[in-house]
Scaffold this active site. Sequence first.
Site, PDB file in Angstrom:
ATOM      1  N   GLY A   1       2.787  -1.295   4.198  1.00  0.00           N
ATOM      2  CA  GLY A   1       2.773   0.210   3.945  1.00  0.00           C
ATOM      3  C   GLY A   1       4.416   0.552   3.580  1.00  0.00           C
ATOM      4  N   GLY A   2       4.999   0.854   4.610  1.00  0.00           N
ATOM      5  CA  GLY A   2       6.475   1.473   4.436  1.00  0.00           C
ATOM      6  C   GLY A   2       7.220   0.613   3.694  1.00  0.00           C
TER       7      GLY A   2
ATOM      8  CG  ASN B   1      -1.541   1.262   1.228  1.00  0.00           C
ATOM      9  OD1 ASN B   1      -1.904   1.992   0.369  1.00  0.00           O
ATOM     10  ND2 ASN B   1      -2.258   1.369   2.535  1.00  0.00           N
ATOM     11  CD1 TRP B   2       3.706   0.963  -2.828  1.00  0.00           C
ATOM     12  CD2 TRP B   2       3.375   2.439  -4.842  1.00  0.00           C
ATOM     13  NE1 TRP B   2       4.372   0.543  -3.975  1.00  0.00           N
ATOM     14  CE2 TRP B   2       4.202   1.205  -5.223  1.00  0.00           C
ATOM     15  CE3 TRP B   2       3.204   3.333  -5.996  1.00  0.00           C
ATOM     16  CZ2 TRP B   2       4.897   0.976  -6.336  1.00  0.00           C
ATOM     17  CZ3 TRP B   2       3.756   2.912  -7.130  1.00  0.00           C
ATOM     18  CH2 TRP B   2       4.680   1.833  -7.293  1.00  0.00           C
ATOM     19  CE  LYS B   3       0.325   3.371   4.763  1.00  0.00           C
ATOM     20  NZ  LYS B   3       0.095   3.368   6.103  1.00  0.00           N
TER      21      LYS B   3
ATOM     22  CB  SER C   1       5.199  -2.288  11.564  1.00  0.00           C
ATOM     23  OG  SER C   1       4.865  -0.834  11.922  1.00  0.00           O
TER      24      SER C   1
ATOM     25  CD  GLU D   1      -2.878   5.507   6.682  1.00  0.00           C
ATOM     26  OE1 GLU D   1      -2.615   5.785   5.278  1.00  0.00           O
ATOM     27  OE2 GLU D   1      -1.677   5.101   7.221  1.00  0.00           O
TER      28      GLU D   1
ATOM     29  N   GLY E   1       2.396   2.119  10.642  1.00  0.00           N
ATOM     30  CA  GLY E   1       3.440   3.049  10.441  1.00  0.00           C
ATOM     31  C   GLY E   1       4.356   3.523  11.574  1.00  0.00           C
TER      32      GLY E   1
ATOM     33  CG  HIS F   1      -5.569   2.105   5.276  1.00  0.00           C
ATOM     34  ND1 HIS F   1      -5.165   3.049   6.233  1.00  0.00           N
ATOM     35  CD2 HIS F   1      -4.552   1.256   5.039  1.00  0.00           C
ATOM     36  CE1 HIS F   1      -3.767   2.630   6.214  1.00  0.00           C
ATOM     37  NE2 HIS F   1      -3.671   1.523   5.808  1.00  0.00           N
TER      38      HIS F   1
ATOM     39  CD  GLU G   1      -3.694  -2.494   7.523  1.00  0.00           C
ATOM     40  OE1 GLU G   1      -2.612  -2.716   6.880  1.00  0.00           O
ATOM     41  OE2 GLU G   1      -4.292  -1.531   6.931  1.00  0.00           O
TER      42      GLU G   1
END
Length: 252
Positions: free
Chosen positions: A235-236, A11-13, A214, A98, A174, A96, A168
């Site tokens: 993500g990251g 997930n590149w956001k 993470s 966010e 993150g 998500h 999640e």
Amino acid sequence: MAKRTIMAAGNWKMNKTPTEAVEFINGLKDIVTGCNSEVVTAVPFVCIPGAVEAAKGSNIKIAAQNVHWEASGAYTGEVSCEMLKDLGVDYVIIGHSERREYFGETNEMINKKARAILDAGMIPIICCGETLTQREQGVTAEHVRYQIKVALLGLSAQEVSELVIAYEPIWAIGTGKTATDEQAEEVCAIIRQLIAELYDNDVAEKTRILYGGSVNAGNAKALFSMPNIDGGLVGGASLKIDAFEKIVKHDQ
Ligand code: PEP
């Protein structure tokens, strides 16, 4: 019962330009050829055309990070399922944390999105998860069960067996603070049990349930080896080819 295919979904956001997206997919595609995991990258809307084109002929599938449930109309700034399908999108992440936190998305909206995505011939990746306060107060199971119960309202057994759920925990997203293998497994098992209650065991055995929070090159193997964890939403660590490659190839 056939084994569920492990999914490594990045997930590149709100990261990478369309040019960077094409470079990344071009760099990743040869590296992941023939791997055992299903490889998905969820890119920003504007990166989708280039990413789909770059991924052609490879085993990388492209996902969107959001969608609107209406087919068309006066919804300034929104994107429909038909538009994504037309571009060649296979999966759409919905719910998500966010989007729930910063854009006010509710379980009911996520249910409408799931319906629209399936009707358009794509597959939703439905996110759920508790806050740290909810975990500390012991309401994780109730909270996640409620989120998923509403998200799945009105969906058929066949549809649920094909979709993907991502557990999640918000406190792990993150933050570099991964849930332990046992904590992640416990909630993924609760979600699978819920699907068995709402549908049946056969459906529950087919639905893929990912862990997100993470995930990195060092912890993916242990997490993905848990019986009820069928891969990760990352993500990251999905933004760097070498880190994402190690997650995709966690079993090699
Ligand atoms: C996510 O964006 O869904 C996520 C899990 O992020 P990270 O891997 O960076 O925690």
